[in-house]
Design an enzyme around this catalytic site. Structure first.
Site, short mmCIF file in Angstrom:
data_model
loop_
_atom_site.label_atom_id
_atom_site.label_comp_id
_atom_site.label_asym_id
_atom_site.label_seq_id
_atom_site.Cartn_x
_atom_site.Cartn_y
_atom_site.Cartn_z
N ASP A 203 0.82 -1.21 0.00
CA ASP A 203 0.00 0.00 0.00
C ASP A 203 0.85 1.27 0.00
OD1 ASP A 203 -1.97 -1.86 0.36
OD2 ASP A 203 -2.81 -0.95 2.17
N ASP A 204 0.21 2.35 -0.37
CA ASP A 204 0.67 3.74 -0.15
C ASP A 204 1.71 4.23 -1.16
OD1 ASP A 204 -1.00 3.54 2.00
OD2 ASP A 204 0.50 3.87 3.54
N HIS A 347 3.63 -2.20 3.23
CA HIS A 347 3.68 -0.83 2.70
C HIS A 347 5.05 -0.63 2.06
CE1 HIS A 347 0.61 -0.84 5.83
NE2 HIS A 347 0.04 0.15 5.18
#
Ligand code: ZN
Length: 395
Positions: A203-204, A347
């Protein structure tokens, strides 16, 4: 001011190409449409997810769309918000194309498979509106229809209402005008009923360590799914393109990472559609999955997410890599939680997470796991449904 590009209305769909015997089948699976269009011979304009669109044969016949899951049908006037309609009329006037003396100068609105819209004036002139301009013009119904068409998903609606013998599941590739180079990501062809599959997700990003992670994945022939922040995509378009070229899946993690429970339906819609547009602009691919920031949703957010044709991908193994910032702790969390069908959360904006990747992947592969994309793991996940693992779709 909106930019209107002269265009022609995209062609109708050939019913045999979507598995229907004739275009009239659309009226059989969507009785609400039959009421709206009356007694005429129809052409099929769209059949995606729960949405069907038709128009009567003939030059001047406007489009109608139906959500067969709720049994409602809408004409063009229902698809635009009042402000959106006014913006289009203003742009037509600015272009000198607003017909005089018409009570309704805007004959109709249609949607294309790339998120674009076509507006047709009462004088029969057609203009295309590019995808990024369309979402703010729409009503809730318009967003639902456009989201379904844009998702590229197979038509799934109407099973309960369909007469016997009417095939209602149609080929995903064939359902939409115009025949754009619309692609979705993440299919993969690993048979997870045979192989021991697991999905790693990041993610991110995209961020400064993402390319290094892609090198690590490529060296091991491991596939991953990237939940991207829309506001970062434009800065690293080549990284996002590389994800797709190397068989990974790209997905939507909102534009700027707000808690979707706190910002209201319009802002949720904008967070998602801007990100869809950014990924599509960078790659030509339209995501079908999203992950809510913090995993946080409420009924309002889920309804908007569903209308945009996106499945909600949670996780069931949380490495807490954002908190521990430690390659060894991240590795230990990932490997102790791993099981067949798991979705593991990482992440890729943390260097410790990328440092942990070679050891985690090597260990999973030595235990017999095949690392696949989320769509490969889940099959064809449904819009608006939350998935935690292959064996646990939530409500
Ligand atoms: Zn996040």
């Amino acid at each position: 001011m909106l930019i209107l590009t002269p265009a022609s209305v995209p062609p109708a769909i050939d019913p045999p190409s979507i598995g229907w015997e004739s275009a009239q089948t659309a009226l059989a699976v969507a009785p609400a449409l039959a009421e709206q269009v009356g007694d005429c011979s129809v052409q099929v304009l769209a059949a995606a997810r729960q949405v069907v669109g038709v128009a009567c044969d003939g030059e001047d016949s406007p489009a109608y769309y139906s959500d067969v899951a709720v049994g409602q049908a809408w004409g063009s006037a229902d698809l635009l918000s009042p402000e959106g309609r006014q913006s289009i009329l203003d742009a037509l006037a600015g272009a000198g194309s607003l017909p005089d003396g018409e009570t309704d100068p805007l004959r109709e609105v249609r949607f294309g498979g790339g998120g674009e819209a076509y507006v047709v004036t009462a004088a029969g002139e057609t203009f295309e509106l590019a995808s990024p301009e369309v979402s703010p013009l729409l009503s809730d119904q318009g967003r639902l229809v456009r989201g379904a068409i844009r998702s590229g998903g197979a038509f799934t609606g109407g099973q309960a209402e369909a007469p016997a013998g009417v095939p209602v599941v149609v080929a995903a590739a064939a359902q939409l005008p115009p025949p754009l180079s619309k692609r979705t990501s993440g299919g993969g062809d690993v048979d997870c009923t045979v192989e021991k599959c697991i999905a790693i997700t990041y993610d991110d990003g995209p961020g400064p360590y993402t390319e290094k992670l892609l090198d690590i994945l490529a060296a091991r022939d491991a596939k991953a799914t990237f939940f991207l922040l829309g506001q970062l995509v434009g800065g690293r378009p080549e990284t996002v393109q590389r994800m797709l070229e190397e068989g990974h899946e790209v997905a939507n993690h909102s534009w700027s990472h707000p808690d979707l429970r706190t910002i209201g339906a319009d802002a949720v819609s904008s967070q998602l559609s801007r990100t869809q547009d950014a990924i599509e602009a960078a790659t030509g691919v339209t995501p079908t999955l999203m992950r809510p920031p913090y995993g946080a949703t409420n009924d309002t957010a889920i309804s908007v997410i569903r209308n945009q044709g996106l499945a909600v991908i949670m996780w069931d193994v949380d490495t807490r890599d954002w908190e521990n910032r430690s390659a060894s702790e991240t590795t230990s969390q990932a490997l102790s939680g791993a099981h067949e069908g798991a979705i593991i959360l990482f992440h890729d904006i943390h260097p410790s997470t990328v440092d942990a990747a070679p050891g985690i992947i090597d260990s999973l592969q030595s235990q017999g796991y095949t690392l696949v994309t989320v769509t490969n793991l889940l099959g064809d996940p449904e819009p608006g449904v939350r998935y935690f693992s292959a064996s646990n779709p939530g409500s």
